[in-house]
Design a protein around this motif. Sequence first.
Motif, PDB file in Angstrom:
ATOM      1  N   PRO A 138       0.834  -1.205   0.000  1.00 39.78           N
ATOM      2  CA  PRO A 138       0.000   0.000   0.000  1.00 39.78           C
ATOM      3  C   PRO A 138       0.868   1.254   0.000  1.00 39.78           C
ATOM      4  CG  PRO A 138       0.083  -0.938   2.195  1.00 39.78           C
ATOM      5  CD  PRO A 138       0.778  -1.923   1.292  1.00 39.78           C
ATOM      6  N   TYR A 139       0.307   2.339  -0.500  1.00 42.00           N
ATOM      7  CA  TYR A 139       1.070   3.585  -0.574  1.00 42.00           C
ATOM      8  C   TYR A 139       1.019   4.300   0.772  1.00 42.00           C
ATOM      9  CZ  TYR A 139       3.335   7.533  -2.824  1.00 42.00           C
ATOM     10  OH  TYR A 139       4.238   8.516  -3.177  1.00 42.00           O
ATOM     11  N   GLU A 140       1.710   3.706   1.728  1.00 43.29           N
ATOM     12  CA  GLU A 140       1.736   4.245   3.086  1.00 43.29           C
ATOM     13  C   GLU A 140       2.841   3.517   3.853  1.00 43.29           C
ATOM     14  OE1 GLU A 140      -1.627   1.244   4.991  1.00 43.29           O
ATOM     15  OE2 GLU A 140      -2.234   3.232   4.320  1.00 43.29           O
ATOM     16  N   GLY A 141       3.149   4.026   5.033  1.00 45.14           N
ATOM     17  CA  GLY A 141       4.071   3.324   5.911  1.00 45.14           C
ATOM     18  C   GLY A 141       5.505   3.806   5.807  1.00 45.14           C
ATOM     19  N   ASP A 142       6.353   3.190   6.623  1.00 44.97           N
ATOM     20  CA  ASP A 142       7.747   3.596   6.755  1.00 44.97           C
ATOM     21  C   ASP A 142       8.545   3.406   5.465  1.00 44.97           C
ATOM     22  OD1 ASP A 142       7.265   4.254   9.366  1.00 44.97           O
ATOM     23  OD2 ASP A 142       8.091   2.393  10.202  1.00 44.97           O
ATOM     24  N   ASP A 143       8.130   2.481   4.609  1.00 45.55           N
ATOM     25  CA  ASP A 143       8.868   2.235   3.375  1.00 45.55           C
ATOM     26  C   ASP A 143       8.952   3.469   2.490  1.00 45.55           C
ATOM     27  OD1 ASP A 143       9.351  -0.394   4.031  1.00 45.55           O
ATOM     28  OD2 ASP A 143       7.584  -1.147   2.985  1.00 45.55           O
ATOM     29  N   LEU A 144       8.006   4.377   2.633  1.00 38.08           N
ATOM     30  CA  LEU A 144       7.959   5.563   1.776  1.00 38.08           C
ATOM     31  C   LEU A 144       8.705   6.748   2.357  1.00 38.08           C
ATOM     32  CD1 LEU A 144       4.249   5.363   0.564  1.00 38.08           C
ATOM     33  CD2 LEU A 144       6.298   4.399  -0.475  1.00 38.08           C
ATOM     34  N   ARG A 145       9.288   6.585   3.519  1.00 35.46           N
ATOM     35  CA  ARG A 145      10.021   7.693   4.126  1.00 35.46           C
ATOM     36  C   ARG A 145      11.315   8.018   3.397  1.00 35.46           C
ATOM     37  NH1 ARG A 145       9.314   7.035  10.732  1.00 35.46           N
ATOM     38  NH2 ARG A 145       7.037   7.305  10.735  1.00 35.46           N
ATOM     39  N   VAL A 146      11.720   7.163   2.475  1.00 34.95           N
ATOM     40  CA  VAL A 146      12.902   7.468   1.670  1.00 34.95           C
ATOM     41  C   VAL A 146      12.615   8.613   0.703  1.00 34.95           C
ATOM     42  CG1 VAL A 146      13.754   5.108   1.835  1.00 34.95           C
ATOM     43  CG2 VAL A 146      12.314   5.746  -0.106  1.00 34.95           C
ATOM     44  N   LEU A 147      11.342   8.914   0.491  1.00 39.22           N
ATOM     45  CA  LEU A 147      10.941   9.985  -0.418  1.00 39.22           C
ATOM     46  C   LEU A 147      10.775  11.294   0.335  1.00 39.22           C
ATOM     47  CD1 LEU A 147       8.158   8.067  -2.389  1.00 39.22           C
ATOM     48  CD2 LEU A 147      10.389   8.751  -3.310  1.00 39.22           C
ATOM     49  N   PRO A 148      11.169  12.422  -0.259  1.00 42.47           N
ATOM     50  CA  PRO A 148      10.818  13.712   0.337  1.00 42.47           C
ATOM     51  C   PRO A 148       9.301  13.841   0.431  1.00 42.47           C
ATOM     52  CG  PRO A 148      12.460  13.976  -1.393  1.00 42.47           C
ATOM     53  CD  PRO A 148      11.980  12.549  -1.470  1.00 42.47           C
ATOM     54  N   LYS A 149       8.830  14.536   1.417  1.00 42.46           N
ATOM     55  CA  LYS A 149       7.400  14.641   1.659  1.00 42.46           C
ATOM     56  C   LYS A 149       6.654  15.158   0.441  1.00 42.46           C
ATOM     57  CE  LYS A 149       4.019  16.565   4.905  1.00 42.46           C
ATOM     58  NZ  LYS A 149       3.846  17.410   6.122  1.00 42.46           N
ATOM     59  N   SER A 150       7.212  16.181  -0.225  1.00 44.32           N
ATOM     60  CA  SER A 150       6.532  16.764  -1.381  1.00 44.32           C
ATOM     61  C   SER A 150       6.423  15.756  -2.522  1.00 44.32           C
ATOM     62  CB  SER A 150       7.269  18.015  -1.861  1.00 44.32           C
ATOM     63  OG  SER A 150       8.596  17.704  -2.246  1.00 44.32           O
ATOM     64  N   VAL A 151       7.465  14.955  -2.733  1.00 48.42           N
ATOM     65  CA  VAL A 151       7.453  13.945  -3.794  1.00 48.42           C
ATOM     66  C   VAL A 151       6.450  12.849  -3.460  1.00 48.42           C
ATOM     67  CG1 VAL A 151       8.840  12.193  -4.982  1.00 48.42           C
ATOM     68  CG2 VAL A 151       9.821  14.438  -4.469  1.00 48.42           C
ATOM     69  N   ARG A 152       6.440  12.426  -2.205  1.00 50.08           N
ATOM     70  CA  ARG A 152       5.513  11.371  -1.769  1.00 50.08           C
ATOM     71  C   ARG A 152       4.060  11.823  -1.942  1.00 50.08           C
ATOM     72  NH1 ARG A 152       7.331  10.994   2.997  1.00 50.08           N
ATOM     73  NH2 ARG A 152       5.691  12.022   4.203  1.00 50.08           N
ATOM     74  N   GLN A 153       3.768  13.038  -1.547  1.00 47.69           N
ATOM     75  CA  GLN A 153       2.401  13.543  -1.654  1.00 47.69           C
ATOM     76  C   GLN A 153       1.985  13.735  -3.104  1.00 47.69           C
ATOM     77  OE1 GLN A 153       2.604  17.067   0.804  1.00 47.69           O
ATOM     78  NE2 GLN A 153       2.000  15.950   2.654  1.00 47.69           N
ATOM     79  N   SER A 154       2.900  14.170  -3.943  1.00 47.31           N
ATOM     80  CA  SER A 154       2.575  14.377  -5.353  1.00 47.31           C
ATOM     81  C   SER A 154       2.180  13.079  -6.050  1.00 47.31           C
ATOM     82  CB  SER A 154       3.768  15.003  -6.090  1.00 47.31           C
ATOM     83  OG  SER A 154       4.062  16.283  -5.593  1.00 47.31           O
TER      84      SER A 154
END
Length: 364
Positions: A335-351
């Motif tokens: 799923p598009y959530e969780g600690d695995d996505l913390r490697v992305l900057p917040k703005s990139v993750r949200q986009s």
Amino acid sequence: MLQASQQGERSEGLSVDMDDFVELNPDQRREKVNSDQRYQALLNARGALAGYRGSLVWHGPDGSQRLMRSYYDRSGARRQKTLGSRSPQTEALKAEWDQRRAQAVQVFAERRETMERQAAINRALRLGRVPLIAAKIIRALDEAGLLGAGIRVAGTNAVYAYEAAAGVFVDAGVTATQDIDLLMDARRTLRILSSEDVPEGALLNLLRQVDRSFERTRETFRAINRDGYLIDLIKPDPRPPWKMERDRIGSGEDDLVAASMEGLAWLENARPFEAIAIDEKGWPVRMVCPDPRVFAAHKLWLSGRVDRDPPKRRRDEAQAAVVGRLTAAYLTHLPYEGDDLRVLPKSVRQSAEPLFRHSQSTFP
């Protein structure tokens, strides 16, 4: 570069038609499972046989023979180890070694023959997707101990791993490419499991085992063969910028030198994603790539860079949409959530989030 809000608004409008995915039919699904299992058995047999590399022979005059083990270490240096003078114990040791090596050779040969038959079935069912040259390069990296241990397959070819794991075919227009990007982890000491065929453990020499026509171009991070197929060795920008990092695998002056690129740290730090795809000849190929969620977010970010060629930006956008949709629809354990996505900057993750949210609302 687009601001996060602008990129997010644009990604809301991205859409990928269901026609972009063709699910495997029952026969293809059955043989894909069989193929994966048989290939894994072949890899296990290859690993067992690798334990018997080198030779175990008697050295010296008849009256003072000693049992010697000769082999190449990870750096490619030839090593010799004495196991003792000739005696009933060392003779038994050698006899057992020879017997087990012969068994390992036989098992490997039998499993390879089984895989040859499976490859013919895969061809008949049109399961092959990975271009043959790309598959050969990836297998060479795998056999050299680099794949997943400092080298990942990035760029367009990674989509083959994602579709294989999902059990679908992606539209060929999204995957067509005449190059392969190899992402190097500059934080690690990388060594080729060398033999006399790979002098100095050089990556370029390893590539020449696949195709002797590969040569380094004036862009030292790139190799090209006579057919124009390109191999790019890339790595993230160092952090901080003045930090000295490894930029090549081999020690040769003419070996490939990795090019530093912004944004690749996200792919480098992402959890590895492993899948077995199938090449054009029906042979499986183990692939290790970045997490598809991070891949899609990175591609969307690339598509918003004003310094990138417009055709590449449109292709990046299409690949981001396809991989986002594929992940949400079929790889539901990611799923598009969780600690695995913390490697992305917040703005990139949200986009990139709308790519996955849109997918989830489309598929039952």
